[in-house]
Design a protein around this motif. Structure first.
Motif, PDB file in Angstrom:
ATOM      1  N   THR A  78      37.451  28.128  39.876  1.00 40.80           N
ATOM      2  CA  THR A  78      36.476  27.610  38.924  1.00 40.80           C
ATOM      3  C   THR A  78      35.986  28.752  38.034  1.00 40.80           C
ATOM      4  N   LYS A  79      35.269  28.391  36.984  1.00 43.28           N
ATOM      5  CA  LYS A  79      34.677  29.393  36.092  1.00 43.28           C
ATOM      6  C   LYS A  79      33.744  30.309  36.880  1.00 43.28           C
ATOM      7  N   GLU A  80      32.955  29.734  37.770  1.00 40.18           N
ATOM      8  CA  GLU A  80      32.011  30.521  38.560  1.00 40.18           C
ATOM      9  C   GLU A  80      32.730  31.522  39.458  1.00 40.18           C
ATOM     10  N   LYS A  87      32.456  40.195  37.873  1.00 37.01           N
ATOM     11  CA  LYS A  87      31.227  40.955  38.126  1.00 37.01           C
ATOM     12  C   LYS A  87      31.356  41.891  39.329  1.00 37.01           C
ATOM     13  N   GLU A  88      32.114  41.485  40.349  1.00 41.56           N
ATOM     14  CA  GLU A  88      32.263  42.309  41.561  1.00 41.56           C
ATOM     15  C   GLU A  88      33.301  43.416  41.430  1.00 41.56           C
ATOM     16  N   ASN A  89      34.012  43.466  40.321  1.00 42.10           N
ATOM     17  CA  ASN A  89      35.054  44.476  40.148  1.00 42.10           C
ATOM     18  C   ASN A  89      34.506  45.855  40.530  1.00 42.10           C
ATOM     19  N   HIS A 170      40.205  36.933  30.044  1.00 41.29           N
ATOM     20  CA  HIS A 170      40.610  35.989  29.000  1.00 41.29           C
ATOM     21  C   HIS A 170      40.473  34.543  29.483  1.00 41.29           C
ATOM     22  N   LEU A 171      40.964  34.267  30.678  1.00 47.58           N
ATOM     23  CA  LEU A 171      40.853  32.903  31.223  1.00 47.58           C
ATOM     24  C   LEU A 171      39.389  32.500  31.340  1.00 47.58           C
ATOM     25  N   TYR A 172      38.553  33.397  31.805  1.00 48.64           N
ATOM     26  CA  TYR A 172      37.129  33.122  31.940  1.00 48.64           C
ATOM     27  C   TYR A 172      36.518  32.764  30.572  1.00 48.64           C
ATOM     28  N   SER A 173      36.917  33.461  29.542  1.00 53.92           N
ATOM     29  CA  SER A 173      36.369  33.196  28.205  1.00 53.92           C
ATOM     30  C   SER A 173      36.796  31.841  27.660  1.00 53.92           C
ATOM     31  N   LYS A 174      37.882  31.294  28.196  1.00 56.25           N
ATOM     32  CA  LYS A 174      38.423  30.005  27.720  1.00 56.25           C
ATOM     33  C   LYS A 174      37.922  28.803  28.516  1.00 56.25           C
ATOM     34  N   VAL A 175      37.281  29.053  29.662  1.00 61.28           N
ATOM     35  CA  VAL A 175      36.889  27.935  30.527  1.00 61.28           C
ATOM     36  C   VAL A 175      35.701  27.226  29.964  1.00 61.28           C
TER      37      VAL A 175
END
Length: 175
Positions: A78-80, A87-89, A170-175
């Motif tokens: 999911t986006k979350e 964030k945990e990187n 990138h995927l996160y920005s598109k969700v």
């Protein structure tokens, strides 16, 4: 609900090749998924559905096998979950951004097996586990690369797929 499906095992040639991402979009939309998009040829799918994660993974797997003949595992996020992974990187700006990889799975991880992997010295390669994924730093100059998707699958008894951090962003920005 908007979902990210990460395909495991897409190859440029051979039996696990997806000839055209546009055809993949077409068969997924024809089966009832909404607003289907793909990103790069390695098997990143964004779509909308109200199905459960296991139903989505099963349906995508079965459609690809039936229509294309590729035997691919499907990891659902999911986006979350992507946001948490970003964030945990654990790697800061002192690391080469292009060498940071995130490893995702649908499977539960055995704590004993994970502890064994965390205790291994990977000769320049770095492994961390987070709440949403595993992190691998794979420098170009590692003398003997050991840490990879197949290694983690064998050691942990899971199915997983790896993406570079920039792909996940990138995927996160598109969700």
């Amino acid at each position: 609900m908007r979902i990210i499906a990460l395909l495991r095992g897409v190859t440029p040639n051979g039996k696990n090749r997806i000839p055209k991402m546009s055809y993949l979009v077409e068969i997924l939309e024809d089966s009832g998924f909404k607003k289907v998009e793909t990103y790069i040829q390695s098997g990143n799918i964004l779509l909308e559905t109200n199905l459960s994660h296991s139903e989505i993974a099963s349906k995508i797997h079965d459609l690809i096998f039936e229509k294309i003949g590729a035997e691919l595992s499907v990891i659902i996020k999911t986006k979350e979950e992507l946001e948490g992974a970003i964030k945990e990187n654990p790697f800061d700006d002192t690391y080469d951004f292009s060498r940071i990889h995130l490893v995702f799975t649908n499977d539960n991880i055995d704590d004993v097996k994970l502890k064994k992997v965390r205790e291994i010295a990977f000769d320049g390669e770095i492994f961390f586990n987070g709440s949403e994924c595993f992190y691998m730093y794979l420098p170009r100059d590692a003398s003997k690369k050991k840490l990879n998707n197949n290694y983690l699958e064998r050691q942990l008894g899971i199915v997983c797929t790896t993406r570079k951090l920039n792909v996940i962003k990138h995927l996160y920005s598109k969700v």
